[in-house]
Design an enzyme around this catalytic site. Structure first.
Site, PDB file in Angstrom:
ATOM      1  N   ARG A 241       1.061  -1.017   0.368  1.00  0.00           N
ATOM      2  CA  ARG A 241      -0.275  -0.258   0.476  1.00  0.00           C
ATOM      3  C   ARG A 241       0.513   1.442   0.010  1.00  0.00           C
ATOM      4  O   ARG A 241       1.880   0.671   0.922  1.00  0.00           O
ATOM      5  CB  ARG A 241      -0.608   0.297   1.020  1.00  0.00           C
ATOM      6  N   ASP A 265       4.770   0.157  -6.897  1.00  0.00           N
ATOM      7  CA  ASP A 265       3.341  -0.810  -7.850  1.00  0.00           C
ATOM      8  C   ASP A 265       2.260   0.286  -7.237  1.00  0.00           C
ATOM      9  O   ASP A 265       1.069   0.427  -7.361  1.00  0.00           O
ATOM     10  CB  ASP A 265       3.035  -1.803  -7.548  1.00  0.00           C
ATOM     11  N   GLU A 270      -2.322   7.500  -4.882  1.00  0.00           N
ATOM     12  CA  GLU A 270      -2.504   7.368  -6.156  1.00  0.00           C
ATOM     13  C   GLU A 270      -4.290   7.070  -6.605  1.00  0.00           C
ATOM     14  O   GLU A 270      -4.663   7.488  -7.812  1.00  0.00           O
ATOM     15  CB  GLU A 270      -1.974   5.639  -6.132  1.00  0.00           C
ATOM     16  N   HIS A 302      -0.862   0.199  -9.584  1.00  0.00           N
ATOM     17  CA  HIS A 302      -1.525  -0.851  -8.732  1.00  0.00           C
ATOM     18  C   HIS A 302      -1.917  -2.319  -9.443  1.00  0.00           C
ATOM     19  O   HIS A 302      -2.807  -2.203  -9.345  1.00  0.00           O
ATOM     20  CB  HIS A 302      -1.923  -0.214  -7.921  1.00  0.00           C
TER      21      HIS A 302
END
Ligand code: NAD
Length: 337
Positions: A241, A265, A270, A302
């Site tokens: 996260r 990622d 985000e 993500h």
């Protein structure tokens, strides 16, 4: 039974429709006394969009939907009885407020391989500079200057969080001949994994990979202090996260050459950016833009979960969670405090 699916993409619609057919074949008709009517919305569920949930029995949400107190109040007012997360993490749901108001279920495991393999893919990309080589050869530039990488073999990887994904990542790293150190608040008893303190892990690792959940305790677990402890060539991998890393501190660490690179990622801000095509717009997040510009940062949007297997497993468990709730049976995947 009507379910509003928020933040949905083509691949969600395909996997839910395909999987509903498979689920029906697998469990027969006795448990299927109700027809599931999924309606897919592109919008994220937030206090601004919650009105869309009016008239539905359940909502199905993903990692960047914002299930705040206001949203929960509105859902309860509309008679929505279930929040079905189609992901493992639940940091975006106010769980303590949801208690005794609305049920929350999740998909605790769908493919640890999808996420762990993506973490390794990003790590290999960064250390062997394939992101740069790919661009060069497309332009018929076949030079190798600036592409010197390093072997993962014999390097030390520090894994923070040794749950399903962390352990799968450890297995992959061992296959590469890496030495593994781990830190977990709840270490596995009698395991062969070498657990250390977080401080020692930060100081000794060449690669650090995050696989713990985002909680109050792990928020900014990688901050400027942690970055200063890390080896100057160390690479941080985050497929967990975004807010596990203080991104401003990470950018500083990269600029000051206190850290060797980052594979991200996920990103702490985000929610308004990832999963959207913003290629024609002026970027407004300077930290994100600066991180993307760095030669030693690889960033994906993500997508670690995004494999065919994982999508089908997510849809299958979500359908089962919804059916279980509807039939009043015990919710094995309920999220509680
Ligand atoms: P898991 O519950 O199996 O493992 C989490 C591990 O973290 C456990 O061993 C737990 O003891 C440990 N932990 C908890 N609190 C900790 C703390 N304060 N310090 C250190 N360790 C702590 O979960 P998992 O299935 O392995 O998933 C890990 C995380 O990966 C999820 O929480 C989610 O945020 C993330 N994830 C990301 C993607 C993606 O697409 N990028 C997909 C799935 C999951």
């Amino acid at each position: 039974m009507k379910i509003a699916v928020f933040d949905s993409k083509h691949y969600d619609i395909e996997s839910f429709n395909e999987t509903l057919e498979k689920y029906t074949k697998d469990v027969g008709t006795d448990r299927l006394s109700v027809i599931l009517d999924f309606q897919f919305f592109e919008n994220r569920l937030t206090s601004k969009t919650v009105k869309l949930a009016y008239g539905f029995d359940a909502v199905c949400v993903f990692v960047n939907d914002e299930i705040t107190k206001d949203v929960i109040d509105s859902l309860v007012e509309y008679g929505v009885g279930l929040i079905a997360l189609r992901c493992a993490g639940y940091n975006n749901v106010d769980i303590s407020y949801a208690k005794n108001r609305i049920k929350v279920v999740r998909v605790p495991a769908y493919s640890p391989y999808a996420v762990a393999e993506h973490a390794m893919a990003m790590l290999l990309t960064l250390v062997r500079k394939t992101h740069k080589a790919y661009i060069r050869t497309r332009d018929h530039n076949f030079t190798l200057d600036g592409l010197v990488g390093f072997d993962l073999h014999d390097k030390t990887v520090g894994v923070i969080g040794t749950g399903k994904i962390g352990r799968t990542f450890i297995n992959i790293c061992e296959g590469f001949g890496m030495k593994v150190l781990a830190y977990d608040k709840f270490p596995i008893k009698d395991s062969e994994i070498e657990y250390t303190s977080l401080k020692e892990l930060l100081e000794r690792s060449d690669v650090i990979s995050l696989h713990c959940p985002l909680t109050e305790e792990t928020y900014h677990i990688i901050d400027s202090k942690a970055i200063r402890r890390m080896r100057n060539h160390a690479i941080i991998v985050n497929t967990s996260r975004g807010a596990l890393i203080d991104s401003a501190a990470l950018l500083e660490g990269i600029k000051d050459k206190n850290i060797g690179g980052a594979c991200l990622d996920v990103y702490e801000e985000e929610a308004d950016v990832f999963y959207e095509d913003q290629s024609g717009e002026i970027p407004t997040d300077e930290i994100l833009s600066n991180l993307i510009m760095m030669p030693n940062v690889v960033l994906t949007s993500h997508q670690a979960f995004l494999t065919k297997e994982a999508l089908n497993n997510i849809a299958y468990t979500t359908i089962d969670n919804i059916k279980t709730w509807y039939s009043g049976r015990e919710l094995t995947n309920e999220v509680t405090l």
